[in-house]
Write a protein that holds these residues in place. Structure first.
Motif, mmCIF file in Angstrom:
data_model
loop_
_atom_site.group_PDB
_atom_site.id
_atom_site.type_symbol
_atom_site.label_atom_id
_atom_site.label_comp_id
_atom_site.label_asym_id
_atom_site.label_seq_id
_atom_site.Cartn_x
_atom_site.Cartn_y
_atom_site.Cartn_z
ATOM 1 N N ALA A 183 46.153 42.237 37.897
ATOM 2 C CA ALA A 183 44.910 41.564 37.560
ATOM 3 C C ALA A 183 45.012 40.076 37.890
ATOM 4 O O ALA A 183 46.096 39.518 37.962
ATOM 5 C CB ALA A 183 44.622 41.751 36.067
ATOM 6 N N GLU A 184 43.857 39.468 38.093
ATOM 7 C CA GLU A 184 43.823 38.031 38.341
ATOM 8 C C GLU A 184 44.535 37.304 37.200
ATOM 9 O O GLU A 184 44.452 37.705 36.046
ATOM 10 C CB GLU A 184 42.377 37.553 38.417
ATOM 11 C CG GLU A 184 41.642 38.079 39.614
ATOM 12 C CD GLU A 184 42.005 37.368 40.912
ATOM 13 O OE1 GLU A 184 42.558 36.253 40.879
ATOM 14 O OE2 GLU A 184 41.740 37.950 41.963
ATOM 15 N N LEU A 188 44.471 39.899 47.407
ATOM 16 C CA LEU A 188 43.910 41.058 46.726
ATOM 17 C C LEU A 188 44.417 41.091 45.296
ATOM 18 O O LEU A 188 45.632 41.097 45.061
ATOM 19 C CB LEU A 188 44.293 42.349 47.457
ATOM 20 C CG LEU A 188 43.718 43.639 46.879
ATOM 21 C CD1 LEU A 188 42.191 43.664 47.010
ATOM 22 C CD2 LEU A 188 44.311 44.841 47.570
ATOM 23 N N ASP A 189 43.498 41.069 44.353
ATOM 24 C CA ASP A 189 43.830 41.184 42.929
ATOM 25 C C ASP A 189 44.858 40.158 42.474
ATOM 26 O O ASP A 189 45.741 40.461 41.671
ATOM 27 C CB ASP A 189 44.318 42.586 42.596
ATOM 28 C CG ASP A 189 43.251 43.639 42.835
ATOM 29 O OD1 ASP A 189 42.050 43.294 42.800
ATOM 30 O OD2 ASP A 189 43.615 44.804 43.063
ATOM 31 N N THR A 218 48.727 51.700 47.658
ATOM 32 C CA THR A 218 48.589 50.285 48.006
ATOM 33 C C THR A 218 48.555 50.103 49.514
ATOM 34 O O THR A 218 47.761 49.320 50.042
ATOM 35 C CB THR A 218 49.729 49.457 47.381
ATOM 36 O OG1 THR A 218 49.712 49.642 45.965
ATOM 37 C CG2 THR A 218 49.572 47.975 47.687
#
Length: 173
Positions: free
Chosen positions: A2-3, A60-61, A109
């Motif tokens: 997550a960010e 990404l993320d 992924t």
């Protein structure tokens, strides 16, 4: 992943400007501005000599992803020592990220990042635990190309447009 939110923000500016918000570089990275612009990976050779190479990078993320052929200097350096940096000049801020890069081998992924690469114009496919395709940067070496996830713990930004400033952000390691 997550960010992430910075645990610490330190103003590095010596001219009285306010600290820059982390959202400034994060939003540029999330908008896809990273891919197609030069980014530079800094690694260390086993004998301690530094090495830098241009890489195409995707955000990404909250993490940065890049590829490299298994026989390249950068891949051999990362196999011995995953600590590295990525530096890039974004639209309104120069950014240096410090962290570690590890090879990604899980199929989900790999497929997700391959799809992002294809959306950006690089027609790669997943073969086994790596990427293949009709072309890549000459510095990546011949296919297959390994995918790496770069997770950073520190970011340093120097604004190149108003509002000016320089800031260091630290994240959980």
């Amino acid at each position: 992943m997550a960010e992430r939110t910075p645990l610490e923000t330190k103003n590095l500016d010596i001219y009285g400007n306010d600290p820059l918000p982390w959202s400034r570089p994060r939003d540029l990275l999330a908008a896809g501005i990273f891919f197609g612009r030069p980014a530079f990976l800094g690694t260390v050779r086993p004998d301690g000599i530094p090495h830098a190479a241009a890489v195409a990078a995707l955000w990404l993320d909250g993490d940065v992803y890049f590829t490299s052929g298994p026989g390249t200097r950068k891949s051999r350096n990362l196999a011995a020592n995953p600590a590295c940096t990525i530096a890039a000049s974004l639209a309104t801020i120069d950014l240096v990220l410090e962290g570690e890069a590890v090879r990604v081998t899980d199929a989900a992924t790999l497929e997700r990042l391959a799809a992002r690469c294809r959306e950006s114009g690089w027609p790669v496919q997943v073969e086994g635990d790596a990427f293949t395709g009709p072309f890549s940067a000459p510095s990546a070496g011949p296919p297959p190309w390994h995918l790496y996830r770069f997770t950073f713990h520190t970011a340093i930004g120097n604004a190149t447009a108003k509002p000016n400033g320089a800031t260091r952000w630290r994240f959980e390691q």
